[in-house]
Design an enzyme around this catalytic site. Structure first.
Site, PDB file in Angstrom:
ATOM      1  N   ASP A  34       0.844  -1.198   0.000  1.00  0.00           N
ATOM      2  CA  ASP A  34       0.000   0.000   0.000  1.00  0.00           C
ATOM      3  C   ASP A  34       0.882   1.252   0.000  1.00  0.00           C
ATOM      4  O   ASP A  34       0.391   2.373  -0.141  1.00  0.00           O
ATOM      5  CB  ASP A  34      -1.012  -0.004   1.159  1.00  0.00           C
ATOM      6  CG  ASP A  34      -0.354   0.065   2.512  1.00  0.00           C
ATOM      7  OD1 ASP A  34       0.880  -0.091   2.599  1.00  0.00           O
ATOM      8  OD2 ASP A  34      -1.078   0.286   3.515  1.00  0.00           O
ATOM      9  N   SER A  35       2.211   1.058   0.099  1.00  0.00           N
ATOM     10  CA  SER A  35       3.145   2.169  -0.093  1.00  0.00           C
ATOM     11  C   SER A  35       2.967   2.769  -1.482  1.00  0.00           C
ATOM     12  O   SER A  35       3.465   3.868  -1.755  1.00  0.00           O
ATOM     13  CB  SER A  35       4.592   1.695   0.101  1.00  0.00           C
ATOM     14  OG  SER A  35       4.859   0.547  -0.673  1.00  0.00           O
ATOM     15  N   ASP A  73      -1.031  -6.331  -0.605  1.00  0.00           N
ATOM     16  CA  ASP A  73      -1.050  -5.699   0.723  1.00  0.00           C
ATOM     17  C   ASP A  73      -2.441  -5.136   1.005  1.00  0.00           C
ATOM     18  O   ASP A  73      -2.924  -4.283   0.251  1.00  0.00           O
ATOM     19  CB  ASP A  73      -0.017  -4.563   0.704  1.00  0.00           C
ATOM     20  CG  ASP A  73       0.398  -4.136   2.086  1.00  0.00           C
ATOM     21  OD1 ASP A  73       0.073  -4.833   3.067  1.00  0.00           O
ATOM     22  OD2 ASP A  73       1.070  -3.089   2.181  1.00  0.00           O
ATOM     23  N   LYS A 103      -0.963  -9.723   2.598  1.00  0.00           N
ATOM     24  CA  LYS A 103      -0.301  -9.273   3.821  1.00  0.00           C
ATOM     25  C   LYS A 103      -1.232  -8.311   4.541  1.00  0.00           C
ATOM     26  O   LYS A 103      -1.912  -7.515   3.889  1.00  0.00           O
ATOM     27  CB  LYS A 103       1.017  -8.566   3.482  1.00  0.00           C
ATOM     28  CG  LYS A 103       1.682  -7.869   4.680  1.00  0.00           C
ATOM     29  CD  LYS A 103       3.050  -7.352   4.348  1.00  0.00           C
ATOM     30  CE  LYS A 103       3.109  -5.927   3.856  1.00  0.00           C
ATOM     31  NZ  LYS A 103       2.507  -4.913   4.753  1.00  0.00           N
ATOM     32  N   GLU A 105      -1.383  -5.754   8.247  1.00  0.00           N
ATOM     33  CA  GLU A 105      -0.615  -5.201   9.360  1.00  0.00           C
ATOM     34  C   GLU A 105      -1.277  -5.522  10.691  1.00  0.00           C
ATOM     35  O   GLU A 105      -2.504  -5.493  10.808  1.00  0.00           O
ATOM     36  CB  GLU A 105      -0.497  -3.674   9.215  1.00  0.00           C
ATOM     37  CG  GLU A 105       0.310  -3.243   8.013  1.00  0.00           C
ATOM     38  CD  GLU A 105       0.513  -1.732   7.951  1.00  0.00           C
ATOM     39  OE1 GLU A 105       0.155  -1.013   8.913  1.00  0.00           O
ATOM     40  OE2 GLU A 105       1.029  -1.259   6.918  1.00  0.00           O
ATOM     41  N   GLU A 172       9.047  -5.035  10.744  1.00  0.00           N
ATOM     42  CA  GLU A 172       9.525  -3.737  10.257  1.00  0.00           C
ATOM     43  C   GLU A 172      10.086  -2.891  11.403  1.00  0.00           C
ATOM     44  O   GLU A 172       9.439  -2.727  12.453  1.00  0.00           O
ATOM     45  CB  GLU A 172       8.367  -2.974   9.572  1.00  0.00           C
ATOM     46  CG  GLU A 172       8.791  -1.579   9.092  1.00  0.00           C
ATOM     47  CD  GLU A 172       7.813  -0.903   8.145  1.00  0.00           C
ATOM     48  OE1 GLU A 172       6.814  -1.548   7.741  1.00  0.00           O
ATOM     49  OE2 GLU A 172       8.065   0.268   7.807  1.00  0.00           O
TER      50      GLU A 172
HETATM   51  O1  KIV Z   1       3.352  -1.096   1.635  1.00  0.00           O
HETATM   52  C1  KIV Z   1       4.498  -1.491   1.780  1.00  0.00           C
HETATM   53  O2  KIV Z   1       5.355  -1.374   0.903  1.00  0.00           O
HETATM   54  C2  KIV Z   1       4.822  -2.099   3.056  1.00  0.00           C
HETATM   55  C3  KIV Z   1       6.245  -1.985   3.495  1.00  0.00           C
HETATM   56  C4  KIV Z   1       6.482  -0.642   4.073  1.00  0.00           C
HETATM   57  C5  KIV Z   1       6.584  -3.023   4.468  1.00  0.00           C
HETATM   58  O3  KIV Z   1       3.981  -2.586   3.734  1.00  0.00           O
END
Ligand code: KIV
Length: 271
Positions: A34-35, A73, A103, A105, A172
């Site tokens: 989600d980055s 994500d 993934k 969090e 992280e």
């Molecule tokens: O979104 C992402 O790239 C991530 C990383 C910061 C671990 O979750």
């Protein structure tokens, strides 16, 4: 790979070209993080990223890297509301996005969601330590596990995530000593981003690693090249060439087929 001690390599990608570069380089996994909200979409946090944004980027990445293990994500708001909602969104990642795993969090607070998604037959990666989606609650983007009390919370999260059925875990911004302990304690692979090398593999954000993201560079990033100035220089040269009439050149155009005479006649018809 964990059993044999071979380190796992993992990088983010949000579009087909950069996914293809990762696949060509032999990187084992891609994260459609989600980055993408900050790196690709210009937001100043990951919070506004939607399920539709993620699905669309996952589809591009899958097209670019058909043979690579891809992790989608789950964005903020896509799994916190209820286990049912989390499963429904995880299913979208697989059916529409074409990913191999998702993934999400969080540690102890999301074990219900991890179990439910796993029970639906979907591979889950946990993500503990610094979890950017909850940086408000963490008091900012701060490293975690640096005090004994905080390390205990990170370890408890790791144990809970594994017990809930996660197949691998991302840690992280946690001290390497704590990550090393978690990696040897857990049976599942433990990967690090900013959490040292004493674990089973590494993740990095591609745009930081090749110098494409200019806003800031986290301490844990190693830059392997600096592409932003190279691109800006190329664009400046493009501007200069156009202004000076140097582009396009003879080699960049398609000439008429045959004699020019009949074309001149054609142009005259319009004079
Ligand atoms: O979104 C992402 O790239 C991530 C990383 C910061 C671990 O979750």
């Amino acid at each position: 790979m964990k059993a044999s001690g071979e380190k796992i390599t993992w990088i983010t990608a949000y579009d087909a070209p950069f996914a293809a570069f990762a696949e060509q380089a032999g990187i084992e996994m891609i994260l459609v993080g989600d980055s993408l909200g900050m790196v690709d979409m210009g937001y100043d946090s990951t919070i506004p990223v939607t399920m539709d944004d993620c699905i669309s980027h996952c589809q591009s990445v899958r097209r670019g890297a058909p043979d690579t293990f891809i992790v989608g994500d789950m964005p903020f708001g896509s799994y916190q509301i209820s286990c049912e909602n989390a499963v429904a969104n995880a299913v979208r990642f697989l059916k529409e996005g074409g990913v191999d795993a998702i993934k999400l969090e969080g540690g102890k607070s999301v074990t219900g969601q991890i179990r439910a998604i796993r029970d639906a037959g979907i591979l889950v990666c946990g993500h503990i330590g610094l979890t950017p989606q909850s940086s408000g609650v963490l008091g900012g983007h701060k490293a975690q596990g640096r005090t004994v009390e905080s390390a205990r919370a990170v370890i408890e999260d790791a144990l809970a995530v594994e017990k809930a059925g996660a197949s691998f875990l991302l840690v992280e911004a946690v001290p390497p000593e704590v990550t090393a302990f978690i990696a040897q304690k857990l049976a599942i692979p433990v990967l690090s981003i900013g959490a040292g090398r004493e674990c089973d593999g590494q993740l990095t954000i591609f745009a930081d690693t090749i110098g494409l993201f200019q806003a800031f560079t986290p301490k844990f990033i190693k830059k392997y090249c600096d592409l932003a100035p190279v691109i800006v220089d190329a664009y400046k040269q493009y501007v200069k060439d156009i202004k000076e009439g140097l582009f396009p050149g003879e080699e960049h155009v398609y000439h008429v087929i045959g004699d020019i005479g009949p074309f001149r006649e054609l142009f005259k018809e319009y004079e």
